[in-house]
Scaffold this motif. Structure first.
Motif, mmCIF file in Angstrom:
data_model
loop_
_atom_site.group_PDB
_atom_site.id
_atom_site.type_symbol
_atom_site.label_atom_id
_atom_site.label_comp_id
_atom_site.label_asym_id
_atom_site.label_seq_id
_atom_site.Cartn_x
_atom_site.Cartn_y
_atom_site.Cartn_z
ATOM 1 N N ASP A 11 -4.410 -4.639 1.538
ATOM 2 C CA ASP A 11 -4.311 -5.696 2.375
ATOM 3 C C ASP A 11 -3.264 -5.645 3.108
ATOM 4 O O ASP A 11 -2.247 -5.235 2.907
ATOM 5 C CB ASP A 11 -3.549 -6.654 1.482
ATOM 6 N N LEU A 12 -4.317 -4.879 4.132
ATOM 7 C CA LEU A 12 -3.452 -4.549 5.123
ATOM 8 C C LEU A 12 -1.842 -4.841 5.864
ATOM 9 O O LEU A 12 -0.869 -4.738 6.450
ATOM 10 C CB LEU A 12 -4.274 -4.009 6.144
ATOM 11 N N GLU A 13 -2.569 -6.931 6.036
ATOM 12 C CA GLU A 13 -1.625 -6.984 6.436
ATOM 13 C C GLU A 13 -0.259 -7.191 5.528
ATOM 14 O O GLU A 13 0.551 -7.918 7.070
ATOM 15 C CB GLU A 13 -1.993 -8.963 6.658
ATOM 16 N N HIS A 14 -0.017 -6.782 4.877
ATOM 17 C CA HIS A 14 0.942 -6.603 4.185
ATOM 18 C C HIS A 14 1.985 -5.992 3.435
ATOM 19 O O HIS A 14 2.845 -5.638 2.906
ATOM 20 C CB HIS A 14 0.558 -7.571 2.794
ATOM 21 N N LEU A 15 1.254 -5.125 4.960
ATOM 22 C CA LEU A 15 1.509 -2.743 3.810
ATOM 23 C C LEU A 15 2.692 -2.749 4.960
ATOM 24 O O LEU A 15 2.394 -2.689 6.453
ATOM 25 C CB LEU A 15 0.110 -2.242 3.980
ATOM 26 N N SER A 16 3.639 -2.297 5.301
ATOM 27 C CA SER A 16 4.882 -2.035 6.270
ATOM 28 C C SER A 16 4.015 -1.028 6.815
ATOM 29 O O SER A 16 2.595 -0.167 6.166
ATOM 30 C CB SER A 16 5.647 -1.798 5.849
ATOM 31 N N THR A 17 4.009 0.118 7.650
ATOM 32 C CA THR A 17 3.757 1.211 8.787
ATOM 33 C C THR A 17 4.671 2.417 7.856
ATOM 34 O O THR A 17 3.695 2.850 7.943
ATOM 35 C CB THR A 17 4.042 1.093 10.088
ATOM 36 N N ILE A 18 5.496 1.975 7.802
ATOM 37 C CA ILE A 18 6.063 2.933 6.933
ATOM 38 C C ILE A 18 5.458 3.461 5.649
ATOM 39 O O ILE A 18 5.540 4.660 5.067
ATOM 40 C CB ILE A 18 7.595 2.831 6.475
ATOM 41 N N GLU A 19 4.686 2.608 4.784
ATOM 42 C CA GLU A 19 4.560 2.717 3.796
ATOM 43 C C GLU A 19 2.920 3.349 4.056
ATOM 44 O O GLU A 19 2.372 3.951 2.792
ATOM 45 C CB GLU A 19 4.397 1.468 2.779
ATOM 46 N N ALA A 20 2.252 2.744 4.652
ATOM 47 C CA ALA A 20 0.604 3.124 4.790
ATOM 48 C C ALA A 20 0.910 4.992 5.210
ATOM 49 O O ALA A 20 0.211 5.297 4.901
ATOM 50 C CB ALA A 20 0.517 2.191 6.449
ATOM 51 N N ARG A 21 2.292 5.155 6.533
ATOM 52 C CA ARG A 21 2.311 6.649 6.505
ATOM 53 C C ARG A 21 2.775 7.318 6.008
ATOM 54 O O ARG A 21 2.033 8.432 5.655
ATOM 55 C CB ARG A 21 4.004 6.675 7.718
#
Length: 184
Positions: A11-21
């Motif tokens: 769920d990309l709305e609840h995922l931080s940019t830092i965690e995605a990176r």
């Protein structure tokens, strides 16, 4: 258009940019290590790419703010495929220290000196030890660094054949040696 499986199910709305990176970097690290297998040459290539990213970061951090993170990925991948790559372990230790991750940096630097002790790595370990307040480690690392610097300096005076090590030479110097050898 998402191409990697990294975040496909999230769920990309609840995922931080830092965690995605972080997840992308972990995926890249695993894929890079898998792509070169257990080959030492592949590990050295990844190490070289990590050094390149570090140089790019030091030269112009404003153009590529992720270069240091990418360098971490390359060095970690180099160690994944060849755990005895002491150069990648040293570089990874230095980068981790720059990120303030001193405990992990200490582990990497100790790993490097266990495999192949070098003055530069002992010096790096002394720096990390001073940041963490480990006076015993600092003293031992400085002692080892001083000793190995003398040994390395002596081996350099004797020339590359004494240590069996390959020494990098500037292209002009190499060409002049080569020209002199061909005239004999």
């Amino acid at each position: 258009s998402h191409q990697t499986p990294v975040l496909k199910e999230d769920d990309l709305e609840h995922l931080s940019t830092i965690e995605a990176r972080r997840r992308y970097y972990t995926y890249a690290q695993q894929r890079l290590a898998a792509s070169v297998g257990r080959l030492r040459a592949g590990s050295m290539a990844l190490y070289g790419l990590g050094r390149l990213q570090t140089a790019l970061d030091e030269r112009n951090a404003s153009r590529n703010p992720t270069a240091r993170h990418q360098a971490l990925v390359f060095h970690q991948a180099a160690l994944m495929c060849e755990p005895s790559n002491y150069m990648a372990a040293n570089e990874l230790g230095v980068l981790l220290a720059r990120f303030g991750q001193y405990a992990h940096a200490r582990q990497m630097l100790l790993h490097s000196v266990r495999i192949h002790p070098q003055a530069v790595t002992w010096n790096n370990l002394a720096v990390v030890g001073s940041r963490t307040g480990e006076t015993g480690l600092v003293q031992e690392a400085r002692r080892q660094a001083t000793h190995l610097a003398r040994v390395e300096q002596h081996a350099t005076r004797l020339g590359p054949s004494a240590s069996g090590a390959v020494q990098w030479t500037e292209s002009r110097q190499f060409a002049s040696r080569r020209a002199g050898a061909s005239q004999r």
